[in-house]
Design a protein around this motif. Structure first.
Motif, PDB file in Angstrom:
ATOM      1  N   ASP A  86       0.807  -1.192  -0.026  1.00  0.00           N
ATOM      2  CA  ASP A  86       0.094   0.033   0.079  1.00  0.00           C
ATOM      3  C   ASP A  86       0.892   1.452   0.049  1.00  0.00           C
ATOM      4  O   ASP A  86       1.567   1.461   1.001  1.00  0.00           O
ATOM      5  CB  ASP A  86      -0.860   0.063   1.220  1.00  0.00           C
TER       6      ASP A  86
ATOM      7  N   ASP B 178       0.493   5.410  -0.316  1.00  0.00           N
ATOM      8  CA  ASP B 178      -0.405   6.332  -0.059  1.00  0.00           C
ATOM      9  C   ASP B 178      -0.425   7.277  -1.338  1.00  0.00           C
ATOM     10  O   ASP B 178       0.740   7.620  -1.942  1.00  0.00           O
ATOM     11  CB  ASP B 178      -0.020   7.246   1.197  1.00  0.00           C
ATOM     12  N   THR B 179      -1.658   7.611  -2.206  1.00  0.00           N
ATOM     13  CA  THR B 179      -1.544   8.462  -3.086  1.00  0.00           C
ATOM     14  C   THR B 179      -3.016   9.263  -3.156  1.00  0.00           C
ATOM     15  O   THR B 179      -3.909   8.722  -2.560  1.00  0.00           O
ATOM     16  CB  THR B 179      -1.416   7.497  -4.453  1.00  0.00           C
ATOM     17  N   LYS B 180      -2.939  10.273  -3.836  1.00  0.00           N
ATOM     18  CA  LYS B 180      -4.122  11.121  -3.928  1.00  0.00           C
ATOM     19  C   LYS B 180      -5.224  10.587  -4.801  1.00  0.00           C
ATOM     20  O   LYS B 180      -6.138  10.963  -4.840  1.00  0.00           O
ATOM     21  CB  LYS B 180      -3.630  12.715  -4.152  1.00  0.00           C
TER      22      LYS B 180
ATOM     23  N   LYS C  77      -4.340   0.833  -5.246  1.00  0.00           N
ATOM     24  CA  LYS C  77      -5.302   1.450  -4.527  1.00  0.00           C
ATOM     25  C   LYS C  77      -6.604   1.361  -5.436  1.00  0.00           C
ATOM     26  O   LYS C  77      -6.775   1.785  -6.293  1.00  0.00           O
ATOM     27  CB  LYS C  77      -4.864   2.798  -4.305  1.00  0.00           C
TER      28      LYS C  77
ATOM     29  N   GLU D 129       1.654  13.101  -9.180  1.00  0.00           N
ATOM     30  CA  GLU D 129       1.367  11.769  -8.387  1.00  0.00           C
ATOM     31  C   GLU D 129       2.088  10.465  -9.118  1.00  0.00           C
ATOM     32  O   GLU D 129       2.784   9.592  -8.749  1.00  0.00           O
ATOM     33  CB  GLU D 129      -0.132  11.488  -8.295  1.00  0.00           C
TER      34      GLU D 129
END
Length: 391
Positions: A36, A38-40, A58, A268
Motif C-alpha cells: 500500500d 499512499d496516493t491522492k 489502490k 503523483e
C-alpha cells in the motif's frame, strides 16, 4: 514411488511483494499481497512490465470512467489491422458530419475530407482528438457503435474482464467504464504487441491543418524515463494518466485516476514511478530450458533425466527487505520410462512468508526409452537389492 521435496534457498535475495512467472505482463487478478502506497489518486496501480507483478495498488479493481484513456483501445484496434496488413498508414478515411461536430478535444478534421491513417493516429494519441477517434471507428467498423463493440470484445480477449466500451473517445456514458488494472493490462499489450507503432506515444507535438498541439502527457517533458501513454479527464472521472517508463532496463506501468488537477496528474505518477524503481528490482531464478534437477528413472535406457523449466522464471522483489525465499521441487521418483521430452514431471513451488504461493511446471528435458524385457528384469533386481544407486 515416492515424493521428492528438494528445497533451494535464496536467502541472499530480497523478499518479494509478489511475483509472476515467465514473460506474462498481465497483472494477476489473484494478486493479494500488494504494498500500500499512499496516493491522492482514487484509483491506482503500479505494475512491473516484464513479470506482470503488481507492486502497488489502490482500488485497482474498482470500476471507473476512463475518459480519453479509452483511446488506448481505439489505437490498439488500428495497430492490429496495420500489423496484419489489412490497413496501411497511407490509407485515408472520410470525415463524417458526426466526427466533425464532436465536441471536447479535437484534431480539427474537416467534414467531407479524407485524412491519412497515420495523421489520424497522431491526432488520437498526441492531440487526443475525439473527432479523429470517430473517423477511425467509422472507417474500420462502419459506425462508432459497432467499433465500440469490437473494443469490448478485444478487452475480453486481453483479459480486461471489468471493462465495457460504448464509444471510441471516452466521452461520458454511464455504461462506459474500466478499472486501473484493466488499463494496465491494455498498456502492457500495446507495448508488447506493437513496438513498431509505440513511438507515437512519445511524440510531444503534432501539427494538422496548421494547428500545432502538444502531447498532454506531462511526464514526457521531464527526464524520468517516460515514453507514453495517455491522459484522460472528465468531470465525472477527474484527471487520469496511464504512463510507462524505463530505467536501467526495467519498465514499469502506472495508472492513476480521480485526481483533482493537472498539477496532481503530473506529480503523483512521477512520485509513484520513482518509488517503484527505487524499491524494486527484477531477479531471475531460472532461464528458459535450464535444468532444475536430475531425477532418477525407473526401467529406462538412462538412469537419470533432467527436469527443466520451459519459460524463464523471474521474481520482482523489494530491495530493502531481507527474508527467506524458498523454491521447492515436487516430483515423483523414480519416473517410469518411457519418458517423452516436454512431459510434465512435477512442479516448482516458490514461496515466502506472507506471499501467494507460485507454482511452475517442470518437464522432462530429454527422451528416455523403456528397457527391453531382459533389461527391465535386470534393472528391477538391482533396484530391489541395491536401491536407487544400483551398487
Amino acid at each position: 514411488m515416492f515424493s521428492r521435496l528438494a528445497k533451494i534457498s535464496f536467502a541472499a535475495l530480497f523478499l518479494s511483494v509478489g511475483f509472476l512467472i515467465g514473460m506474462s505482463v498481465q497483472p494477476s487478478a489473484a494478486q493479494s499481497n500488494v504494498y500500500d502506497l499512499d496516493t491522492k489518486a482514487k484509483q491506482m496501480i503500479l505494475v512491473d512490465f516484464k513479470t506482470g507483478t503488481v507492486l502497488s495498488g489502490k482500488n485497482q479493481d474498482e470500476k471507473m470512467y476512463p475518459s480519453s484513456m479509452t483511446k488506448l483501445m481505439t489505437a490498439y484496434l488500428a495497430f492490429e489491422q496495420l500489423k496484419n496488413g489489412t490497413l496501411s498508414l497511407d490509407d485515408t478515411f472520410s470525415v463524417s458530419k458526426k466526427a466533425w461536430e464532436t465536441g471536447g478535444s479535437k484534431m480539427f478534421v474537416r467534414v467531407d475530407t479524407r485524412v491519412r491513417v497515420e495523421d489520424l493516429l497522431r491526432g488520437i494519441i498526441i492531440q487526443s482528438g475525439n473527432d479523429a477517434t470517430i473517423v477511425v471507428a467509422e472507417g474500420l467498423a462502419g459506425s462508432e457503435e459497432a467499433f465500440a463493440r469490437k473494443m469490448t470484445d478485444k478487452a475480453r480477449e486481453l483479459g480486461m474482464m471489468n471493462t465495457n466500451f460504448k464509444n471510441a473517445s471516452g466521452l461520458p456514458d454511464p455504461d462506459h467504464y474500466t478499472t486501473a488494472r484493466d488499463l494496465a493490462t491494455l498498456a502492457a499489450a500495446l507495448i508488447r504487441n506493437f513496438p513498431e507503432y509505440y513511438h507515437f506515444y512519445s511524440e510531444t507535438e503534432f501539427t494538422f491543418s496548421d494547428i500545432t498541439q502538444q502531447n498532454r502527457n506531462p511526464l514526457l517533458y521531464r527526464d524520468v524515463g517516460v515514453d507514453g501513454l495517455k491522459t484522460g479527464h472528465t468531470e465525472a472521472a477527474g484527471y487520469g494518466l496511464t504512463a510507462s517508463a524505463v530505467r536501467n532496463g526495467q519498465r514499469l506501468i502506472v495508472v492513476v485516476n480521480g485526481l483533482e488537477s493537472t498539477r496532481e496528474r503530473a506529480q503523483e505518477p512521477e512520485r509513484i514511478l520513482d518509488w517503484g524503481f527505487r524499491e524494486f528490482g527484477t531477479f531471475p531464478l531460472f532461464a528458459a530450458g535450464e535444468t532444475v534437477a536430475d531425477a532418477t528413472v525407473w526401467l529406462g535406457t538412462e538412469a537419470r533425466v533432467p527436469l527443466i523449466v520451459q519459460e524463464p522464471v523471474s521474481i520482482v522483489m523489494r530491495r530493502a527487505v531481507r527474508d527467506d525465499l524458498k523454491v521447492t521441487l515436487k516430483t515423483q521418483e523414480p519416473i517410469a520410462a518411457p519418458i517423452e521430452p516436454g512431459s510434465v514431471q512435477g512442479e516448482l513451488v516458490v514461496s515466502a512468508p506472507g506471499l501467494d504461493t507460485i507454482t511452475v511446471p517442470v518437464v522432462a528435458g530429454e527422451p528416455v526409452e523403456r528397457l527391453g524385457s531382459f533389461g527391465r528384469l535386470q534393472s528391477a533386481v538391482q533396484y530391489l537389492v541395491f536401491g536407487e544407486s544400483g551398487q
